[in-house]
Design a protein around this motif. Structure first.
Motif, PDB file in Angstrom:
ATOM      1  N   GLU A 119      10.466   2.660  10.515  1.00  0.00           N
ATOM      2  CA  GLU A 119      10.990   1.532   9.745  1.00  0.00           C
ATOM      3  C   GLU A 119      10.978   1.801   8.240  1.00  0.00           C
ATOM      4  O   GLU A 119      11.519   1.012   7.470  1.00  0.00           O
ATOM      5  N   HIS A 120      10.359   2.910   7.831  1.00  0.00           N
ATOM      6  CA  HIS A 120      10.378   3.290   6.417  1.00  0.00           C
ATOM      7  C   HIS A 120      11.698   4.008   6.132  1.00  0.00           C
ATOM      8  O   HIS A 120      11.905   5.145   6.545  1.00  0.00           O
ATOM      9  N   ALA A 130      15.424  11.146  -3.954  1.00  0.00           N
ATOM     10  CA  ALA A 130      13.983  11.403  -3.866  1.00  0.00           C
ATOM     11  C   ALA A 130      13.205  10.462  -4.768  1.00  0.00           C
ATOM     12  O   ALA A 130      13.748   9.846  -5.687  1.00  0.00           O
ATOM     13  N   LEU A 131      11.910  10.362  -4.508  1.00  0.00           N
ATOM     14  CA  LEU A 131      11.029   9.489  -5.275  1.00  0.00           C
ATOM     15  C   LEU A 131      10.435  10.250  -6.453  1.00  0.00           C
ATOM     16  O   LEU A 131       9.776  11.273  -6.278  1.00  0.00           O
ATOM     17  N   PHE A 132      10.662   9.745  -7.658  1.00  0.00           N
ATOM     18  CA  PHE A 132      10.091  10.352  -8.864  1.00  0.00           C
ATOM     19  C   PHE A 132       8.791   9.618  -9.193  1.00  0.00           C
ATOM     20  O   PHE A 132       8.808   8.409  -9.434  1.00  0.00           O
ATOM     21  N   LEU A 133       7.696  10.360  -9.189  1.00  0.00           N
ATOM     22  CA  LEU A 133       6.376   9.757  -9.376  1.00  0.00           C
ATOM     23  C   LEU A 133       5.921   9.808 -10.829  1.00  0.00           C
ATOM     24  O   LEU A 133       6.144  10.805 -11.519  1.00  0.00           O
ATOM     25  N   SER A 134       5.244   8.752 -11.259  1.00  0.00           N
ATOM     26  CA  SER A 134       4.553   8.806 -12.545  1.00  0.00           C
ATOM     27  C   SER A 134       3.288   9.645 -12.351  1.00  0.00           C
ATOM     28  O   SER A 134       2.881   9.928 -11.224  1.00  0.00           O
ATOM     29  N   ASP A 135       2.664  10.049 -13.445  1.00  0.00           N
ATOM     30  CA  ASP A 135       1.436  10.851 -13.335  1.00  0.00           C
ATOM     31  C   ASP A 135       0.363  10.104 -12.550  1.00  0.00           C
ATOM     32  O   ASP A 135      -0.341  10.681 -11.716  1.00  0.00           O
ATOM     33  N   LYS A 136       0.233   8.812 -12.811  1.00  0.00           N
ATOM     34  CA  LYS A 136      -0.776   8.009 -12.125  1.00  0.00           C
ATOM     35  C   LYS A 136      -0.475   7.910 -10.631  1.00  0.00           C
ATOM     36  O   LYS A 136      -1.377   8.015  -9.789  1.00  0.00           O
ATOM     37  N   ASN A 176       6.304   3.222  -0.237  1.00  0.00           N
ATOM     38  CA  ASN A 176       7.202   2.074  -0.190  1.00  0.00           C
ATOM     39  C   ASN A 176       7.117   1.271  -1.487  1.00  0.00           C
ATOM     40  O   ASN A 176       8.129   0.872  -2.061  1.00  0.00           O
ATOM     41  N   ARG A 177       5.894   1.081  -1.980  1.00  0.00           N
ATOM     42  CA  ARG A 177       5.690   0.380  -3.257  1.00  0.00           C
ATOM     43  C   ARG A 177       6.351   1.139  -4.400  1.00  0.00           C
ATOM     44  O   ARG A 177       7.040   0.550  -5.247  1.00  0.00           O
ATOM     45  N   TYR A 178       6.178   2.453  -4.433  1.00  0.00           N
ATOM     46  CA  TYR A 178       6.725   3.247  -5.536  1.00  0.00           C
ATOM     47  C   TYR A 178       8.252   3.284  -5.503  1.00  0.00           C
ATOM     48  O   TYR A 178       8.900   3.322  -6.551  1.00  0.00           O
ATOM     49  N   TYR A 179       8.828   3.288  -4.299  1.00  0.00           N
ATOM     50  CA  TYR A 179      10.296   3.243  -4.219  1.00  0.00           C
ATOM     51  C   TYR A 179      10.830   1.906  -4.744  1.00  0.00           C
ATOM     52  O   TYR A 179      11.843   1.870  -5.447  1.00  0.00           O
ATOM     53  N   ASN A 180      10.130   0.823  -4.425  1.00  0.00           N
ATOM     54  CA  ASN A 180      10.546  -0.470  -4.966  1.00  0.00           C
ATOM     55  C   ASN A 180      10.452  -0.472  -6.486  1.00  0.00           C
ATOM     56  O   ASN A 180      11.308  -1.033  -7.179  1.00  0.00           O
ATOM     57  N   ARG A 181       9.421   0.170  -7.020  1.00  0.00           N
ATOM     58  CA  ARG A 181       9.297   0.309  -8.474  1.00  0.00           C
ATOM     59  C   ARG A 181      10.466   1.115  -9.026  1.00  0.00           C
ATOM     60  O   ARG A 181      11.030   0.797 -10.074  1.00  0.00           O
ATOM     61  N   GLN A 182      10.871   2.165  -8.294  1.00  0.00           N
ATOM     62  CA  GLN A 182      11.970   3.012  -8.770  1.00  0.00           C
ATOM     63  C   GLN A 182      13.290   2.237  -8.795  1.00  0.00           C
ATOM     64  O   GLN A 182      14.099   2.421  -9.702  1.00  0.00           O
ATOM     65  N   PHE A 183      13.514   1.379  -7.801  1.00  0.00           N
ATOM     66  CA  PHE A 183      14.724   0.554  -7.812  1.00  0.00           C
ATOM     67  C   PHE A 183      14.761  -0.322  -9.061  1.00  0.00           C
ATOM     68  O   PHE A 183      15.818  -0.545  -9.650  1.00  0.00           O
ATOM     69  N   ILE A 184      13.580  -0.821  -9.465  1.00  0.00           N
ATOM     70  CA  ILE A 184      13.504  -1.710 -10.628  1.00  0.00           C
ATOM     71  C   ILE A 184      13.677  -0.929 -11.928  1.00  0.00           C
ATOM     72  O   ILE A 184      14.433  -1.324 -12.818  1.00  0.00           O
TER      73      ILE A 184
END
Length: 302
Positions: A119-120, A130-136, A176-184
């Motif tokens: 479901e992800h 792809a998901l781009f991550l912050s350092d944190k 999932n949380r980080y992808y939602n952040r990326q959309f924003i």
């Protein structure tokens, strides 16, 4: 064109990467710095028959998904489910850092995760999504992967698998949380995509392509917009609360209302004009969206 090389087991993956035999046959965290990169023509196109979650940094080669190549010089996170074809072009001796979590489907088979992992949506995203991550964020993900590695490297007991599966689940929830952040944080790009979608749908219905081709599919729209179907729906849900399919239906209802109020065509004629083979199907969809039948809607205007 050569067929993709299929890797069925994590042991086989370790062997091909020049790594020692895995400590656990069904789950492994691979340090990419330990991988000796060399060009092997047989491995330029690969199918992994297990779940793959990877953080790549300093990747100077190229990844191919579909017909396009993508450069990833910064740290990014990618997700692949079993059976996807992944192509790479890497220069010999390329330095690569990051970590790679691989999970055989059998490992989670008897857990709720076996169902929820499907479901992800990000396991179906294209490489350029792809998901781009912050350092944190990267620190958090690396910490979870290290915990998984420590667990299967320690003494295995009756709780080991439960603990590892729990950490995999937590990792996916963070993703999932980080992808939602990326959309924003990428609102401009997302809103451009939404604008282009609305224009594409309007054009499709105005030119009456719907009469000849039927309702546009999510696959058709995603190809026109150069994104994957799952990414398109997930992005739209975040921006508007509705999926791509719901956007298609909304545009259809808007067009139906326009025809109902500006022409004397029968409901059956309108249904056929909007690509429905059976007027009953059109009636059912219209009523589910507006809570009145097409005829009742027309009469309310008259």
């Amino acid at each position: 064109m050569n067929s993709p090389y299929i890797i069925n087991s994590i042991s086989e993956l370790h062997r091909l990467l020049g790594l020692p035999k895995p400590e656990h046959p069904c789950v492994s965290v691979i340090n990419l710095a330990d991988v000796k990169c060399h060009f092997d023509e047989t491995l330029t196109s690969v199918v992994y028959n297990f779940y793959s979650i990877c953080i790549k940094k300093d990747f100077t080669g190229k990844l191919k998904y579909g017909q396009n190549y993508y450069d990833f010089d910064e740290g990014v996170m990618t997700f692949f489910s079993p059976g996807q074809v992944i192509s790479t072009v890497s220069p010999d001796g390329m330095a690569l850092t990051g970590c790679w979590l691989v999970i055989h489907p059998d490992f989670i088979q008897n857990y709720p995760l076996a169902k929820s992992i499907k479901e992800h949506g990000f396991f179906s995203y294209a490489v350029n999504e792809a998901l781009f991550l912050s350092d944190k964020e990267e620190v958090t993900i690396n910490s979870i992967m290290q915990t998984i590695e420590q667990e299967y490297r320690s003494v295995i007991d009756s709780y080991s698998q439960d603990v590892i599966v729990s950490h995999i689940d937590v990792l996916l929830n963070y993703a999932n949380r980080y992808y939602n952040r990326q959309f924003i944080t990428r609102k401009n790009a997302s809103h451009d995509l939404l604008t282009n979608l609305e224009a594409l749908l309007s054009d499709y219905f105005d030119k009456e392509q719907v009469r000849e081709l039927g309702l546009p599919t999510v696959q058709y729209l995603s190809e026109k917009l150069h994104v994957s179907p799952t990414y398109l729906s997930d992005m739209l849900r975040k921006l508007t609360g509705q999926s791509a399919q719901q956007h298609i239906h909304n545009k259809l209802i808007d067009k139906a209302k326009e025809i109902l109020t500006t022409t004397s065509l029968s409901v059956s004629e309108i249904a056929y004009q909007l690509g429905f083979e059976y007027p009953q199907s059109f009636n059912k969809l219209f009523k589910s969206k507006t809570h009145v039948s097409p005829l009742e809607f027309r009469q309310s205007f008259n």
